[in-house]
Design an enzyme around this catalytic site. Structure first.
Site, PDB file in Angstrom:
ATOM      1  N   ASP A 160       0.858  -1.187   0.000  1.00 29.41           N
ATOM      2  CA  ASP A 160       0.000   0.000   0.000  1.00 29.41           C
ATOM      3  C   ASP A 160       0.890   1.232   0.000  1.00 29.41           C
ATOM      4  OD1 ASP A 160      -2.094   2.065   0.924  1.00 29.41           O
ATOM      5  OD2 ASP A 160      -3.273   0.226   0.897  1.00 29.41           O
ATOM      6  N   ASP A 207       4.551   2.750  -4.672  1.00 26.49           N
ATOM      7  CA  ASP A 207       3.682   3.181  -5.746  1.00 26.49           C
ATOM      8  C   ASP A 207       3.429   1.953  -6.601  1.00 26.49           C
ATOM      9  OD1 ASP A 207       2.540   4.109  -8.066  1.00 26.49           O
ATOM     10  OD2 ASP A 207       4.041   5.642  -8.468  1.00 26.49           O
ATOM     11  N   ASN A 251      -5.796  -5.659  -5.841  1.00 28.94           N
ATOM     12  CA  ASN A 251      -6.893  -4.872  -5.281  1.00 28.94           C
ATOM     13  C   ASN A 251      -6.703  -3.362  -5.346  1.00 28.94           C
ATOM     14  OD1 ASN A 251      -9.229  -4.289  -3.349  1.00 28.94           O
ATOM     15  ND2 ASN A 251      -7.480  -3.537  -2.187  1.00 28.94           N
ATOM     16  N   TYR A 299     -12.513   5.687 -14.775  1.00 23.72           N
ATOM     17  CA  TYR A 299     -12.619   4.580 -13.826  1.00 23.72           C
ATOM     18  C   TYR A 299     -13.195   3.341 -14.497  1.00 23.72           C
ATOM     19  CZ  TYR A 299     -13.884   1.945  -9.647  1.00 23.72           C
ATOM     20  OH  TYR A 299     -14.008   0.954  -8.695  1.00 23.72           O
ATOM     21  N   LYS A 315     -11.282  -0.300 -15.160  1.00 23.98           N
ATOM     22  CA  LYS A 315     -11.764  -1.542 -14.554  1.00 23.98           C
ATOM     23  C   LYS A 315     -12.190  -2.565 -15.598  1.00 23.98           C
ATOM     24  CE  LYS A 315     -11.133  -0.691 -10.182  1.00 23.98           C
ATOM     25  NZ  LYS A 315     -10.223  -1.540  -9.375  1.00 23.98           N
ATOM     26  N   THR A 335     -16.857   1.801   1.993  1.00 26.63           N
ATOM     27  CA  THR A 335     -15.441   2.010   2.276  1.00 26.63           C
ATOM     28  C   THR A 335     -15.180   3.493   2.526  1.00 26.63           C
ATOM     29  OG1 THR A 335     -14.838   2.377  -0.041  1.00 26.63           O
ATOM     30  CG2 THR A 335     -14.866   0.087   0.743  1.00 26.63           C
TER      31      THR A 335
END
Length: 261
Positions: A40, A66, A93, A156, A160, A191
């Site tokens: 992360d 990164d 993820n 986005y 995806k 989230t």
């Protein structure tokens, strides 16, 4: 049919410090992970989950990086090979969100989303495919936005959708070694990313709590009137990695409360 590799075994999870990634770390630890490689860019969050896993005596490798940095992945591959010889499971993820009509979207914002969501997914999956032992498994976290168009999510949704196709190609390439690659396509998930959005902060003020805001949003956005908790998506990821899904590869598992219908 090849035997399923150790589950969860030595597992790599990106975006491990929050949201779906954090819930997946805990789920795989609960399921008896031999070791966890956690990636992360959030140093504080990564340290917190690292301390939690250390308290549970789970062997760890923490990687603040990164995700789109190829050199960082080269170094991580070497570290994993040296310590564990390879991986048994991989969870691709890490991702970011953005919004705006295509006509108003700057190329810099487009590239920022693609860098994390697609370049980062590619580099993670490339390292994962190199490191996975025979009959290992990977899951790519895509999105319902990969299969349903909505205004304002051009970057986005495209990122995806591309990640979903990448997972399918990897599934075909890995099949000869018994490596399974599947994708999970969440819809709305509760989230912390939502609290970064001004309209959602307004909803919290209007409805009195974050949970009430989620409930109000889900009531109009999904047939089931429910936004998933990260733990629910983690459960689906764990299923796809597990021996229970040994006949599944190249699958797009949609978990969106009916949003994409």
């Amino acid at each position: 049919m090849p035997e399923v590799a150790s589950y969860p075994g030595v597992a790599l999870i990106t975006g491990a410090a929050s949201g779906i990634g954090l819930a997946t770390v805990r789920k795989l630890a609960d399921d008896g992970a031999t070791a966890l490689v956690l990636s992360d860019r959030d140093e504080v969050g990564l340290g917190a989950i690292g301390a939690e896993m250390e308290a549970r005596d789970v062997p760890l490798m923490l990687c603040r990086q990164d995700i789109a940095d190829e050199a960082a992945w080269d170094g991580l591959e070497m570290g994993i090979k040296h310590r564990w010889k390879g991986l048994d499971t991989v969870v691709v993820n890490a991702g970011i969100s953005d919004s705006g009509p295509i006509a108003e979207l700057s190329f810099a914002d487009w590239r920022r989303v693609m860098s994390v969501n697609l370049d980062g997914a590619f580099l993670t999956l490339r390292s994962g495919m190199r490191l996975l032992r025979d009959s290992g498994a990977a899951v790519v976290v895509s999105s319902a936005s990969a299969i349903k168009a909505e205004p304002g999510v051009g970057a986005y949704g495209a990122s995806k959708a591309a990640a979903l196709q990448l997972a399918k190609v990897a599934a075909k390439e890995g099949a000869a070694r018994g490596i399974r690659v599947n994708a999970v396509l969440p819809g709305g998930v509760q989230t912390p990313i939502w609290t970064q959005m001004a309209f959602f902060r307004d909803m919290i003020a209007e409805h009195g709590s974050e949970q009430a805001a989620f409930d109000a949003l889900a009531a109009v956005a999904t047939p089931l009137g429910h936004y998933a908790r990260p733990e629910e998506i983690a459960g689906q990821i764990a299923f796809l990695l597990s021996p229970a899904a040994r006949s599944m590869t190249g699958t797009a598992l949609v978990v969106d409360g009916g949003y994409s219908l």
